[in-house]
Write an enzyme that holds these catalytic residues in place. Sequence first.
Site, PDB file in Angstrom:
ATOM      1  N   HIS A 266       0.905  -1.040  -0.040  1.00  0.00           N
ATOM      2  CA  HIS A 266       0.108   0.017  -0.094  1.00  0.00           C
ATOM      3  C   HIS A 266       0.724   1.211   0.179  1.00  0.00           C
ATOM      4  O   HIS A 266       1.651   1.378  -0.934  1.00  0.00           O
ATOM      5  CB  HIS A 266      -0.981  -0.221   1.270  1.00  0.00           C
ATOM      6  CG  HIS A 266      -2.155   0.728   1.313  1.00  0.00           C
ATOM      7  ND1 HIS A 266      -2.402   1.516   0.186  1.00  0.00           N
ATOM      8  CD2 HIS A 266      -2.941   1.095   2.212  1.00  0.00           C
ATOM      9  CE1 HIS A 266      -3.442   2.476   0.652  1.00  0.00           C
ATOM     10  NE2 HIS A 266      -3.875   2.016   1.674  1.00  0.00           N
ATOM     11  N   HIS A 307      -1.436  -1.996  -9.732  1.00  0.00           N
ATOM     12  CA  HIS A 307      -2.612  -1.598  -8.857  1.00  0.00           C
ATOM     13  C   HIS A 307      -3.786  -2.640  -8.834  1.00  0.00           C
ATOM     14  O   HIS A 307      -4.290  -3.052  -9.896  1.00  0.00           O
ATOM     15  CB  HIS A 307      -2.858  -0.177  -9.304  1.00  0.00           C
ATOM     16  CG  HIS A 307      -3.742   0.627  -7.985  1.00  0.00           C
ATOM     17  ND1 HIS A 307      -5.112   0.415  -7.842  1.00  0.00           N
ATOM     18  CD2 HIS A 307      -3.303   1.525  -7.241  1.00  0.00           C
ATOM     19  CE1 HIS A 307      -5.407   1.262  -6.769  1.00  0.00           C
ATOM     20  NE2 HIS A 307      -4.269   1.925  -6.686  1.00  0.00           N
ATOM     21  N   ASP A 365       2.877   5.783  -6.743  1.00  0.00           N
ATOM     22  CA  ASP A 365       4.157   5.827  -5.804  1.00  0.00           C
ATOM     23  C   ASP A 365       5.537   5.888  -6.529  1.00  0.00           C
ATOM     24  O   ASP A 365       6.576   6.248  -6.126  1.00  0.00           O
ATOM     25  CB  ASP A 365       4.164   4.411  -5.075  1.00  0.00           C
ATOM     26  CG  ASP A 365       2.938   4.725  -3.877  1.00  0.00           C
ATOM     27  OD1 ASP A 365       2.627   5.744  -3.671  1.00  0.00           O
ATOM     28  OD2 ASP A 365       2.317   3.793  -3.637  1.00  0.00           O
TER      29      ASP A 365
HETATM   30  N1  ACO Z   1       5.712  -6.755 -10.376  1.00  0.00           N
HETATM   31  C1  ACO Z   1       5.784  -8.156 -11.090  1.00  0.00           C
HETATM   32  N2  ACO Z   1       4.503  -8.767 -11.258  1.00  0.00           N
HETATM   33  C2  ACO Z   1       3.302  -8.091 -10.716  1.00  0.00           C
HETATM   34  C3  ACO Z   1       3.536  -7.102  -9.925  1.00  0.00           C
HETATM   35  C4  ACO Z   1       4.770  -6.153  -9.824  1.00  0.00           C
HETATM   36  N3  ACO Z   1       4.862  -4.894  -9.361  1.00  0.00           N
HETATM   37  N4  ACO Z   1       1.970  -6.866  -9.511  1.00  0.00           N
HETATM   38  C5  ACO Z   1       1.395  -7.662 -10.171  1.00  0.00           C
HETATM   39  N5  ACO Z   1       2.103  -8.643 -10.694  1.00  0.00           N
HETATM   40  C6  ACO Z   1       1.594  -9.830 -11.458  1.00  0.00           C
HETATM   41  C7  ACO Z   1       1.257 -11.040 -10.318  1.00  0.00           C
HETATM   42  O1  ACO Z   1       2.655 -11.783  -9.886  1.00  0.00           O
HETATM   43  C8  ACO Z   1       0.267 -11.705 -11.069  1.00  0.00           C
HETATM   44  O2  ACO Z   1       0.846 -12.463 -11.923  1.00  0.00           O
HETATM   45  P1  ACO Z   1       0.187 -13.904 -12.364  1.00  0.00           P
HETATM   46  O3  ACO Z   1      -1.318 -13.759 -12.852  1.00  0.00           O
HETATM   47  O4  ACO Z   1       1.222 -14.661 -13.356  1.00  0.00           O
HETATM   48  O5  ACO Z   1       0.188 -14.637 -11.053  1.00  0.00           O
HETATM   49  C9  ACO Z   1      -0.429 -10.632 -11.837  1.00  0.00           C
HETATM   50  O6  ACO Z   1       0.480  -9.711 -11.954  1.00  0.00           O
HETATM   51  C10 ACO Z   1      -1.707 -10.209 -10.751  1.00  0.00           C
HETATM   52  O7  ACO Z   1      -1.188  -9.618  -9.656  1.00  0.00           O
HETATM   53  P2  ACO Z   1      -2.132  -9.801  -8.279  1.00  0.00           P
HETATM   54  O8  ACO Z   1      -1.073  -9.921  -7.102  1.00  0.00           O
HETATM   55  O9  ACO Z   1      -3.091 -10.594  -8.462  1.00  0.00           O
HETATM   56  O10 ACO Z   1      -2.736  -8.081  -8.197  1.00  0.00           O
HETATM   57  P3  ACO Z   1      -3.272  -7.485  -7.105  1.00  0.00           P
HETATM   58  O11 ACO Z   1      -4.200  -6.732  -7.369  1.00  0.00           O
HETATM   59  O12 ACO Z   1      -3.548  -8.604  -6.010  1.00  0.00           O
HETATM   60  O13 ACO Z   1      -1.922  -6.599  -6.485  1.00  0.00           O
HETATM   61  C11 ACO Z   1      -0.726  -4.947  -6.002  1.00  0.00           C
HETATM   62  C12 ACO Z   1      -1.956  -5.380  -6.653  1.00  0.00           C
HETATM   63  C13 ACO Z   1      -0.503  -5.353  -4.564  1.00  0.00           C
HETATM   64  C14 ACO Z   1      -0.402  -3.366  -6.107  1.00  0.00           C
HETATM   65  C15 ACO Z   1       0.746  -5.257  -6.766  1.00  0.00           C
HETATM   66  O14 ACO Z   1       0.597  -4.900  -8.002  1.00  0.00           O
HETATM   67  C16 ACO Z   1       2.035  -5.082  -6.410  1.00  0.00           C
HETATM   68  O15 ACO Z   1       2.324  -5.717  -5.238  1.00  0.00           O
HETATM   69  N6  ACO Z   1       2.590  -4.036  -6.876  1.00  0.00           N
HETATM   70  C17 ACO Z   1       3.798  -3.498  -5.980  1.00  0.00           C
HETATM   71  C18 ACO Z   1       3.804  -2.844  -5.001  1.00  0.00           C
HETATM   72  C19 ACO Z   1       3.049  -1.333  -5.137  1.00  0.00           C
HETATM   73  O16 ACO Z   1       3.693  -0.748  -5.997  1.00  0.00           O
HETATM   74  N7  ACO Z   1       2.214  -1.019  -4.305  1.00  0.00           N
HETATM   75  C20 ACO Z   1       1.516   0.269  -4.588  1.00  0.00           C
HETATM   76  C21 ACO Z   1       0.028   0.192  -4.898  1.00  0.00           C
HETATM   77  S1  ACO Z   1      -0.431   1.967  -5.231  1.00  0.00           S
HETATM   78  C22 ACO Z   1      -1.106   2.598  -3.668  1.00  0.00           C
HETATM   79  O17 ACO Z   1      -1.382   1.926  -2.638  1.00  0.00           O
HETATM   80  C23 ACO Z   1      -0.944   3.949  -3.776  1.00  0.00           C
END
Ligand code: ACO
Length: 425
Positions: A266, A307, A365
């Site tokens: 987050h 996201h 971010d």
């Molecule tokens: N890098 C690499 N792969 C990723 C990333 C990433 N940053 N984010 C998602 N994926 C991949 C997952 O591994 C998954 O792959 P798969 O389908 O092969 O299994 C797919 O994309 C979907 O990901 P989920 O985890 O299901 O997405 P979710 O909606 O649960 O997660 C989140 C969203 C937590 C923001 C995620 O994208 C993440 O961890 N990002 C990095 C952290 C980040 O930047 N957070 C800030 C969010 S914005 C905010 O709070 C203002």
Amino acid sequence: MADKKARLTIDGVDEVIELSVYSGTLGPDVIDVRPLTGRGLFTYDPGFVSTAACESSITYIDGDQGILLHRGYPIEQLAKHSDYLETCYLLLNGELPTAEQKEQFVNTIKNHTMVHQQMTHFFNGFRRDAHPMAIMVAVVGALSAFYHDSLDIDDPHHREVCAYRLIAKMPTIAAMCYKYSIGQPFQYPQNDLNYADNFLHMMFGTPCATYVPNPILSKAMDRIFLLHADHEQNASTSTVRLAGSSGANPFACIASGVAALWGPAHGGANEAVLQMLEEIGDEANIPEFIQRAKDPDDDFRLMGFGHRVYRNFDPRAKVMKQACDEVLAELGIENDPLLKIAKRLEQIALEDEYFVQRKLYPNVDFYSGIILKAIGIPTNMFTVIFALSRTIGWISHWSEFHSSPNKIGRPRQLYTGQKQRDYPE
Ligand code: ACO
């Protein structure tokens, strides 16, 4: 509002369960699953990916289209024509202020910027190397011990005063966390400065050197505040609503929001972005990190990408990117090695099949971390700045929750533990 019905059939049950379907002013319809409880059924939705937890009229997001509206106004227009305090007024009250209302609001906020002198002693209990978010959680919760006269949650005036106090005092507390960590004296707020400049003055001014405002940095700081102001039912806002649903005092509820925001999935992501860029260290290492991000057996993720709601470019990231370019040009640091890595990473991720297919765009971010670093804000303060910006969203949702009939939040579960068994005698 229930103009449609959904019908649910369950194997082995004769009855067809009829559920009301509600339409909001925008966005997907929602199915009212409340009648299921009476039939001994619950819905199952870990991570709340398919659950509308409440009704709200504050913020609307269309993640597929990349749209973010506060009280109906697109974020791009607010970033262009408005400022943070005006947006605070809008989020709290539902309408933009008149010129007179705005002046009055800004003056009221200025009247509340100082914290109780006794609170300064509170900081001495912390180690100097404590993470500033750890101090924030504690000090924000402690506000309830100092401002008893605004704790009647059923009184709209108390709720309003509490919001003013939080908007005004968060920058002061945030800057105090920083000053404490570097061993410099706290700087009192300076009310002839605007909100952003006052914060930068409390961060960077000292008794022997006055902070000299720079309009470009001031505007960038204000935009960072504005772009983080609210984002509907995200993890920290939902936490504040849930804590508030028990009738807990508002400062404690906001402290729970600060705690929820801290995690790297987050608000902690902006700090994690910079740590990741430092870990990458050199443009030559980027392919290795991209490979790790794509490897399903590796936990590493590209911080600042992806996201839960946006499956398109985050509209805030577009504005932030522009602010980022302006700040880097103003400071003449476009060639900073970390910033070069960031730009290359952005380019690769936008073209790479893995990221394109999964719609993993740079989020807000990614760019805010770069701007904050350029302004000279230390990395461990990034999430603190997110917390101070998001306070208006938290308090607006908390206030909305208490403005209408409500219930304590109490989710249920799918139990997969042991069945009842006897204690061995
Ligand atoms: N890098 C690499 N792969 C990723 C990333 C990433 N940053 N984010 C998602 N994926 C991949 C997952 O591994 C998954 O792959 P798969 O389908 O092969 O299994 C797919 O994309 C979907 O990901 P989920 O985890 O299901 O997405 P979710 O909606 O649960 O997660 C989140 C969203 C937590 C923001 C995620 O994208 C993440 O961890 N990002 C990095 C952290 C980040 O930047 N957070 C800030 C969010 S914005 C905010 O709070 C203002």
